[in-house]
Design a protein around this motif. Structure first.
Motif, mmCIF file in Angstrom:
data_model
loop_
_atom_site.group_PDB
_atom_site.id
_atom_site.type_symbol
_atom_site.label_atom_id
_atom_site.label_comp_id
_atom_site.label_asym_id
_atom_site.label_seq_id
_atom_site.Cartn_x
_atom_site.Cartn_y
_atom_site.Cartn_z
ATOM 1 N N HIS A 33 0.844 -1.200 0.000
ATOM 2 C CA HIS A 33 0.000 0.000 0.000
ATOM 3 C C HIS A 33 0.878 1.249 0.000
ATOM 4 O O HIS A 33 1.252 1.771 1.030
ATOM 5 C CB HIS A 33 -0.943 0.000 1.200
ATOM 6 N N CYS A 62 -6.074 3.763 -2.561
ATOM 7 C CA CYS A 62 -7.066 4.689 -1.984
ATOM 8 C C CYS A 62 -7.867 5.419 -3.067
ATOM 9 O O CYS A 62 -8.306 6.564 -2.877
ATOM 10 C CB CYS A 62 -6.417 5.707 -1.040
ATOM 11 N N TYR A 161 -12.844 9.816 0.447
ATOM 12 C CA TYR A 161 -12.339 10.971 -0.290
ATOM 13 C C TYR A 161 -13.302 11.362 -1.398
ATOM 14 O O TYR A 161 -13.844 10.490 -2.081
ATOM 15 C CB TYR A 161 -10.977 10.650 -0.922
ATOM 16 N N HIS A 188 -9.823 1.546 0.541
ATOM 17 C CA HIS A 188 -9.841 2.369 1.749
ATOM 18 C C HIS A 188 -11.328 2.514 2.048
ATOM 19 O O HIS A 188 -12.059 3.192 1.332
ATOM 20 C CB HIS A 188 -9.168 3.721 1.494
ATOM 21 N N HIS A 218 -5.020 -0.732 4.861
ATOM 22 C CA HIS A 218 -4.662 -0.165 6.180
ATOM 23 C C HIS A 218 -5.781 -0.369 7.209
ATOM 24 O O HIS A 218 -6.352 0.584 7.730
ATOM 25 C CB HIS A 218 -4.254 1.304 6.079
ATOM 26 N N ASP A 380 1.429 2.891 3.367
ATOM 27 C CA ASP A 380 0.534 4.038 3.158
ATOM 28 C C ASP A 380 1.338 5.335 3.190
ATOM 29 O O ASP A 380 0.820 6.388 3.573
ATOM 30 C CB ASP A 380 -0.591 4.048 4.209
HETATM 31 ZN ZN LIG Z 1 -6.146 5.216 2.424
#
Ligand SMILES: [Zn+2]
Length: 499
Positions: A33, A62, A161, A188, A218, A380
């Motif tokens: 990641h 993500c 996001y 994510h 994550h 990440d």
């Molecule tokens: Zn993320």
């Protein structure tokens, strides 16, 4: 390539010998990641990972990849995720051309690229806070398939996001249906906090209804009121696995996360893109609504400020370099305003280009996730080359697992930790010739001192090469020696294994 693995006594005087006396020798680590997508385009080599012993990174996580895009939406993509994109030569925006441009620049570590859902959505309908029309959804699907044809390893989502947060589950399912057996869905989740379990269920549903493999990114339980929830989330995941869903997860070995500072804002503040967000942040009526929305903690968005508190948010990087390494409370103190207005001030002054390190997790959850047999390791780490005081995971993830969770806390055996960083990761992403030391494997190898390896970093002093990595070999060539990178972009772009 590794020709054979043989006993030490089988030695020939004319061989070039690389010394590993007293060291632990393992396959190069695989960061499942990463956000190092811009790395190949940097003038300086991005050595943040290779100095940790990482030889392969999965990028495009993500929901954020640097392609595909269209000529009309390129600026919007840049302002949402990667301002430096506008410095690059214009291209046709296709994933294939983006891969070709990276190939030309060269790779420090091997790259396995994913295509991002946020990126697809921006290309099809910009930052609009609505569901796509049938045409727009078909366009996203077509671009996804083109990316897979070009060499993407799968589809990533980042559902906290914008614009990913504006999507509903059926949109994700419709896209995941186009994935192929040799590719996967990474996510994510829509929540890692109050709605963690619902969000895990959503990712599992995507896998179960489409037959695609799933990687939960994550994995964590964020916010004090959610600590301990990984017990239930891991049970949900295990139950799905027992029903036949091919699902794994990854973790980084820290109690703090990190993301864009603008992720502190609720979704309605992001509608229309960065300029619209900035206009709202300058409007008193909108600001008093924002203050109330953050304070009341009502569901409907991932309320990071509520979960961490203003003392628990450390400014990591800003466009100007100001405020880096300060908590929002400290910024407020310096500016003689309350911490809410400190948050608004930084966002406006930096035109949203700021990231934060945010303290959200509990050791019990990190240890529970990291010990699960289906958990790989992902850094990440921040976008390559963004400077400032990035979350220390960018420079320290892999050494820290070996120092803190193997040597100090004995959470993992050395063998279990290495398996997560190598063979398990190669299995998840279907990298058949990486992740083990055996004849026929590519010679990506790291040698380290298991007694001294350490990240030796803290949140206000996070930029340094780790200790204890003796050397790193990539594709049979030594690229790190004595904590220095001596390679010449010896990495390569990996391709998904044939279906
Ligand atoms: Zn993320």
């Amino acid at each position: 390539m590794i020709e054979s693995v043989r006993a030490h006594s089988d030695f020939h005087a004319d061989w070039n010998v690389v010394d590993a006396n007293g060291l632990t020798v393992t396959p190069g680590f695989i960061d499942v990641h990463s956000h190092a997508d811009f790395g190949p385009f940097l003038h300086d080599d991005d050595t943040t990972k290779v100095l940790q012993g990482v030889t392969t990174e999965v990028v495009g996580n993500c929901g954020i990849s640097l392609a595909p895009t269209t000529s009309e939406r390129r600026t919007l993509l840049a302002s949402a995720f990667e301002p430096r994109l506008s410095e690059l030569e214009p291209s046709d925006g296709s994933f294939a051309q983006y891969l070709a441009a990276m190939d030309e620049r060269g790779y420090v570590t091997n790259f396995a690229p994913l295509v991002g859902h946020n990126t697809l959505r921006i290309a099809a309908l910009g930052m609009e806070a609505r569901e796509p029309t049938d045409d727009e959804l078909a366009q996203m699907g077509k671009m996804l398939e083109e990316a897979l044809d070009a060499g993407a390893f799968g589809l990533s989502t980042g559902l906290i996001y914008p614009p990913g947060t504006f999507s509903v589950t059926s949109e994700i399912v419709a896209l995941a249906e186009r994935l192929r057996p040799n590719t996967l869905y990474t996510s994510h989740l829509r929540s890692e906090a109050d709605a963690l379990l619902e969000a895990v269920a959503e990712a599992l549903h995507v896998g179960e209804s489409t037959g695609t493999r799933v990687q939960i990114s994550h994995h964590k339980a964020a916010g004090r009121s959610n600590w301990g929830k990984t017990r239930e989330s891991l049970a949900l995941i295990a139950a799905a696995r027992a029903r036949g869903v091919d699902v794994h997860q990854d973790v980084y070995p820290y109690l703090a996360g990190s993301t864009s500072l603008r992720a502190a804002l609720p979704p309605e503040f992001h509608a229309g893109g960065a300029e619209a967000t900035l206009a709202r942040l300058r409007d008193d009526t909108a600001l008093s609504k924002l203050a109330a929305r953050i304070a009341d903690g009502a569901p409907g968005f991932e309320n990071l400020v509520k979960q961490a508190g203003y003392d628990g948010i450390l400014i990591a990087t800003t466009a100007s370099g100001r405020f880096e390494g300060m908590t929002l409370s400290e910024v407020g103190h310096e500016l003689a305003v309350d911490p809410f207005h400190a948050l608004v001030h930084v966002l406006v002054q930096e035109r949203l280009e700021a990231t934060m390190t945010i303290f959200l997790m509990n050791e019990g959850d990190v240890e529970r996730v990291i010990t699960d047999a289906h958990t790989a390791i992902g850094s990440d780490g921040a976008y390559a080359g963004s400077g400032g005081k990035p979350h220390p995971r960018l420079f320290g993830t892999f050494p820290r697992v070996l120092a803190r969770y193997v040597r100090e806390r004995r959470t993992l055996s050395l063998g279990a930790a290495i398996h997560k960083m190598t063979a398990l990761a190669a299995h998840i992403f279907r990298l058949p010739d990486r992740g083990t030391l055996a004849a026929g494997q590519i010679a990506d190898i790291v040698a380290f001192d298991a007694d001294t390896i350490s990240d030796d970093l803290d949140y206000r002093d996070p930029v340094r090469a780790p200790k204890g990595i003796a050397w790193v070999m990539q594709g049979g060539r030594t690229v790190v020696q004595g904590h220095s990178y001596i390679g010449a972009r010896n990495g390569e772009r990996l391709r998904p294994a044939p279906a």
